[in-house]
Write an enzyme that holds these catalytic residues in place. Structure first.
Site, PDB file in Angstrom:
ATOM      1  N   GLU A  35     -15.553 -15.191  25.243  1.00 21.24           N
ATOM      2  CA  GLU A  35     -14.866 -14.952  23.967  1.00 21.24           C
ATOM      3  C   GLU A  35     -14.626 -13.449  23.846  1.00 21.24           C
ATOM      4  O   GLU A  35     -15.565 -12.664  23.849  1.00 21.24           O
ATOM      5  CB  GLU A  35     -15.722 -15.479  22.811  1.00 21.24           C
ATOM      6  CG  GLU A  35     -15.324 -15.013  21.433  1.00 21.24           C
ATOM      7  CD  GLU A  35     -13.874 -15.326  21.073  1.00 21.24           C
ATOM      8  OE1 GLU A  35     -13.413 -16.467  21.282  1.00 21.24           O
ATOM      9  OE2 GLU A  35     -13.171 -14.387  20.602  1.00 21.24           O
ATOM     10  N   CYS A  45      -9.233 -21.545   8.700  1.00 18.65           N
ATOM     11  CA  CYS A  45      -8.576 -22.061   7.488  1.00 18.65           C
ATOM     12  C   CYS A  45      -9.228 -21.530   6.224  1.00 18.65           C
ATOM     13  O   CYS A  45      -8.648 -21.615   5.142  1.00 18.65           O
ATOM     14  CB  CYS A  45      -8.651 -23.578   7.442  1.00 18.65           C
ATOM     15  SG  CYS A  45      -8.099 -24.343   8.949  1.00 18.65           S
ATOM     16  N   ASP A 281      -5.138 -24.751  19.727  1.00 17.30           N
ATOM     17  CA  ASP A 281      -3.846 -24.157  19.377  1.00 17.30           C
ATOM     18  C   ASP A 281      -3.041 -23.677  20.578  1.00 17.30           C
ATOM     19  O   ASP A 281      -1.855 -23.376  20.444  1.00 17.30           O
ATOM     20  CB  ASP A 281      -4.051 -22.958  18.436  1.00 17.30           C
ATOM     21  CG  ASP A 281      -4.586 -23.370  17.082  1.00 17.30           C
ATOM     22  OD1 ASP A 281      -4.819 -24.576  16.871  1.00 17.30           O
ATOM     23  OD2 ASP A 281      -4.773 -22.483  16.226  1.00 17.30           O
ATOM     24  N   ASN A 303     -10.335 -29.572  17.087  1.00 15.25           N
ATOM     25  CA  ASN A 303     -11.651 -30.201  17.174  1.00 15.25           C
ATOM     26  C   ASN A 303     -11.609 -31.512  17.942  1.00 15.25           C
ATOM     27  O   ASN A 303     -12.461 -31.782  18.785  1.00 15.25           O
ATOM     28  CB  ASN A 303     -12.201 -30.445  15.766  1.00 15.25           C
ATOM     29  CG  ASN A 303     -13.065 -29.302  15.286  1.00 15.25           C
ATOM     30  OD1 ASN A 303     -14.197 -29.153  15.723  1.00 15.25           O
ATOM     31  ND2 ASN A 303     -12.527 -28.464  14.420  1.00 15.25           N
ATOM     32  N   TYR A 424      -8.446 -48.687  -7.334  1.00 16.46           N
ATOM     33  CA  TYR A 424      -7.951 -48.338  -8.658  1.00 16.46           C
ATOM     34  C   TYR A 424      -9.085 -48.349  -9.682  1.00 16.46           C
ATOM     35  O   TYR A 424      -9.881 -49.281  -9.737  1.00 16.46           O
ATOM     36  CB  TYR A 424      -6.876 -49.327  -9.121  1.00 16.46           C
ATOM     37  CG  TYR A 424      -6.713 -49.348 -10.620  1.00 16.46           C
ATOM     38  CD1 TYR A 424      -6.234 -48.230 -11.289  1.00 16.46           C
ATOM     39  CD2 TYR A 424      -7.073 -50.465 -11.365  1.00 16.46           C
ATOM     40  CE1 TYR A 424      -6.119 -48.234 -12.678  1.00 16.46           C
ATOM     41  CE2 TYR A 424      -6.963 -50.477 -12.752  1.00 16.46           C
ATOM     42  CZ  TYR A 424      -6.487 -49.349 -13.393  1.00 16.46           C
ATOM     43  OH  TYR A 424      -6.384 -49.339 -14.758  1.00 16.46           O
ATOM     44  N   TRP A 432      -1.008 -49.158  -9.978  1.00 14.50           N
ATOM     45  CA  TRP A 432      -0.288 -49.092  -8.703  1.00 14.50           C
ATOM     46  C   TRP A 432      -0.454 -47.667  -8.199  1.00 14.50           C
ATOM     47  O   TRP A 432       0.058 -46.733  -8.811  1.00 14.50           O
ATOM     48  CB  TRP A 432       1.202 -49.388  -8.872  1.00 14.50           C
ATOM     49  CG  TRP A 432       1.505 -50.831  -9.084  1.00 14.50           C
ATOM     50  CD1 TRP A 432       1.634 -51.471 -10.273  1.00 14.50           C
ATOM     51  CD2 TRP A 432       1.766 -51.813  -8.076  1.00 14.50           C
ATOM     52  NE1 TRP A 432       1.934 -52.794 -10.084  1.00 14.50           N
ATOM     53  CE2 TRP A 432       2.025 -53.035  -8.743  1.00 14.50           C
ATOM     54  CE3 TRP A 432       1.789 -51.795  -6.680  1.00 14.50           C
ATOM     55  CZ2 TRP A 432       2.318 -54.218  -8.054  1.00 14.50           C
ATOM     56  CZ3 TRP A 432       2.073 -52.973  -6.002  1.00 14.50           C
ATOM     57  CH2 TRP A 432       2.332 -54.164  -6.679  1.00 14.50           C
ATOM     58  N   ARG A 440       7.218 -49.215  -2.586  1.00 18.72           N
ATOM     59  CA  ARG A 440       8.059 -50.195  -3.280  1.00 18.72           C
ATOM     60  C   ARG A 440       9.488 -49.700  -3.383  1.00 18.72           C
ATOM     61  O   ARG A 440      10.443 -50.462  -3.151  1.00 18.72           O
ATOM     62  CB  ARG A 440       7.504 -50.438  -4.694  1.00 18.72           C
ATOM     63  CG  ARG A 440       6.705 -51.688  -4.838  1.00 18.72           C
ATOM     64  CD  ARG A 440       5.891 -51.741  -6.104  1.00 18.72           C
ATOM     65  NE  ARG A 440       6.621 -51.394  -7.304  1.00 18.72           N
ATOM     66  CZ  ARG A 440       6.086 -51.383  -8.542  1.00 18.72           C
ATOM     67  NH1 ARG A 440       4.812 -51.722  -8.699  1.00 18.72           N
ATOM     68  NH2 ARG A 440       6.788 -51.058  -9.571  1.00 18.72           N
TER      69      ARG A 440
END
Lengths: 446, 446
Positions: A35, A45, A281, A303, A424, A432, A440
């Site tokens: 490294e 991130c 990457d 990952n 729900y 919905w 839909r």
């Protein structure tokens, strides 16, 4: 059997995620990590949130596993050691010890290239000036954190309006700076369709970010950014125009490059050369909808690819089927997510796509915290196959994209999404779910 | 063609969701709704939040579409009109006008039975005492709201610890009452596996709810509940021991009953008798994993079934494939969700299931709002097919169940769940979504 010698180039997730899997197959493996920086296994991130002061406690908060921790489990982690050339015939890596300036050669049985990506820096006049920052490594983060905390930064200009650009814009707004985002295209976040980009633009305006669309940057001078719309003053510039694969090493050694110049790999994360692997990457992926090769620079993908490479290096059998380009971001209180193909990508893939958008709420309409959200859904005309989705809305909107990502992966059509037995209760969703409502609508349109 | 005469028995979602679909196929349909109560199209799931004072503005806030609104679109909604008998041979319904006491007969070409469910009231001594409340209709809600606001209710006893029971327990804690929940089994929420039920018990204790497990209720007297563990004092009792299908009408007319005594329907929502349909809490469903018939009384299911019935009544072709029993609830700050089969159900279905549980966080670990969550996943031994999942955790946990519901519907195995391209950013998830982590664990176990 002699213990296999594994050399991993790069301390990022694509590299480090391989280690546990290698050891699972070959506990005796001698693993060396090269490294060139000072860190391993950190969350790139998280950098905007560190810079913005949301995540406190210093850059080490973003480190999932330090070099010392890796060493304790027997991995030879060499910081400030840079792989400078690959001798693929002799199976050796040429290494520069950046602290001493000395070089040496390291032999391997398996070479795992996880060289990552780098923020694009177009060759514009002044781009190397110190007030122009990329956002990639933890060292970048430390630089940015230092100026954010002590630098008297009043005017920040962000070039590009992808996820990183906008997250950095928010970070500096939180630090009290006046922030301008310059985007050469007509919408922010071009991974979204224009209509959804417009919603992001509105959220940015609501947060006080000055968004300049259709403006190109021509160069940088002392506290000045030269653009197609004139000179803009800035104490700090952040480059957020994307990440390109870091492949100098692979290319110089003659390894084949694929999508966007990323290292070509098969679904085992193997290059064409026996014993040479790549993840993260720096390498390409397969798009699960279009079937084409793409370059997606995201930690989740790195990952997963890393684990797959590790399993195969350890003698196991694993494959990485591919990506949907699923991504999510929070721009202030507005959540943004996408998965699969957008309209432009569908067109490019030669798929006849129908797009619909619906507006709903994150919870039952009568729930006090109900927030608006918009779901856009792309489906194939005729078959109704779900191709992609985008969500922009208030708190609780964005993770719904996972339902679409799962449906797309399964090859579901819009009718099947309508029929899904989604959860729900008033604090969580209208009866919905907005994803089903979008399906839909799409059902009528396909 | 003469306009078809459609009679819908019940103003609940299973009935009312059919209307728009009937009109789509047959704009000329003459639709009559017989509702013995005073309301149509309301969210019964919102009742606990109304009673608890989270949703303010009165019971009408829970009404999605009032009788007047339905009438404006041409539906003949008759409130306080009760269907008392069906004459299936002559295609007539016998109706009682509860306001006037008069009766009449109503002819139909299509009869849609949406009689809903009712809270179970075991035949215990004193169960009809006025301080013992069910939670089903908006009129129940009004009663409960009145006592919650004005009744000087200090001690509330909830019988049963399903979703409704626990949501009502929370509601009365919010109203300042001392709340005891009596559950005859050894865990709360028996739709969860015991280990997950234990997490719910812990959350309840943290919220100050007195949970008595393994205690049976034997009867009620004035401000007293007689149980297997002695007499408990209570100003108010709420029954939360489940909902049974309301099928007196159908049964008396000789229609076949199926799972748990619910009206038997095929996937078109048709009964065995031509022109007679059913949807919602009064009818059965097919379980998508076990393939068996089940009775699931949930608003989402009722809405979907209602639409399917409506499409078919209107001359179209629709089918309702089935349910997973997906459900979600918020017990204070703790979110609880489940889908598919639990261990007991898998065993009963003769499926060899492996269960794993993992602990993770709702966001990146370093995110300030990171909360713990536990994901339990059931998969079939050998094949790895995902059978069910359960989630208990902090804010942002529960809607992840939709990923599992979608994966189960698609017949995915745990490897496919590991490979899913789920959304990641620090405010939303760890880099490996907890659902994928659970799938990784399950992969080792199957």
């Amino acid at each position: 059997m002699t213990p296999p010698r594994v050399v991993i180039v790069g301390g990022d997730p694509g590299g480090m995620a391989a280690i546990s899997q290698i050891r699972k197959g070959r506990p005796d493996a001698a693993i060396t990590v090269l490294e060139r920086g000072s860190w391993t296994s950190y969350s790139a991130c998280g950098i905007p949130y560190l810079v913005g002061g949301i995540v406190t406690g210093g850059p080490q908060r973003l480190v999932a596993r330090s070099p010392e921790e890796h060493r304790r489990s027997g991995t030879d982690v060499r910081l400030h050691h840079e792989a400078t050339a690959l001798d693929l015939d002799r199976r050796e890596v040429e290494v520069l010890d950046r602290d001493t300036g000395s070089t040496y050669r390291l032999g391997y049985d398996h070479l795992h290239l996880a060289t990552g990506g780098r923020p694009m820096r177009p060759p514009l006049p002044g781009i190397e000036l110190p007030f122009v920052h990329g956002v990639q490594s933890l060292d970048d983060a430390i630089d940015l954190l230092t100026v954010a905390e002590h630098g008297g930064i009043e005017r920040v200009l962000v070039v590009g309006s992808g996820y990183i650009g906008l997250e950095m814009a928010e970070a500096f707004v939180l630090r009290g700076a006046a922030v301008t985002v310059v985007e050469k295209r007509a919408q922010p976040m071009t991974t979204l369709d224009p209509e959804m980009g417009a919603l992001v633009a509105r959220a940015m305006a609501g947060f006080g970010i000055d968004l300049r669309l259709g403006v190109e940057v021509n160069g940088f001078a002392d506290r000045e950014v030269h653009t197609s719309a004139g000179v803009l003053a800035a104490d700090l510039v952040v480059l957020g125009i994307g990440v390109e694969p870091r492949t100098d090493l692979a290319a110089a050694a003659g390894l084949a490059l694929g999508a966007k110049g990323a290292i070509r790999v098969d679904e085992r994360q193997a290059t064409a050369l026996d014993g040479v692997w790549s993840a993260g990457d720096c390498c390409e992926s397969t798009h699960l909808v279009s079937g084409g090769k793409v370059h997606v620079a995201l930690g989740t993908v790195a990952n997963k690819q890393g684990r797959v490479a590790g399993t195969n290096i350890g003698g196991g059998r694993a494959r990485f089927p591919g990506v949907l380009g699923t991504a999510v971001s929070k721009i202030c209180a507005t959540e943004v997510a996408r998965t699969g193909l957008n309209e432009r990508e569908a067109k490019r893939a030669g798929i006849d796509a129908v797009a619909v958008a619906i507006e709903s709420t994150t919870t039952a309409g009568y729930w006090p915290a109900a927030a608006d959200l918009t779901v856009r859904l792309l489906a194939e005309r005729g078959t109704g196959r779900v191709l992609g989705g985008q969500i922009v809305g208030g708190p609780g909107s964005a993770k719904r994209i996972d339902t679409l990502a799962t449906a797309i992966t399964a090859g579901m059509d819009v009718q099947q999404v309508v029929d899904l037995d989604l959860a729900y209760a008033p604090p969580f969703s209208p009866v919905w779910d907005p994803v089903a409502v979008a399906a839909r609508e799409a059902l009528k349109a396909v």
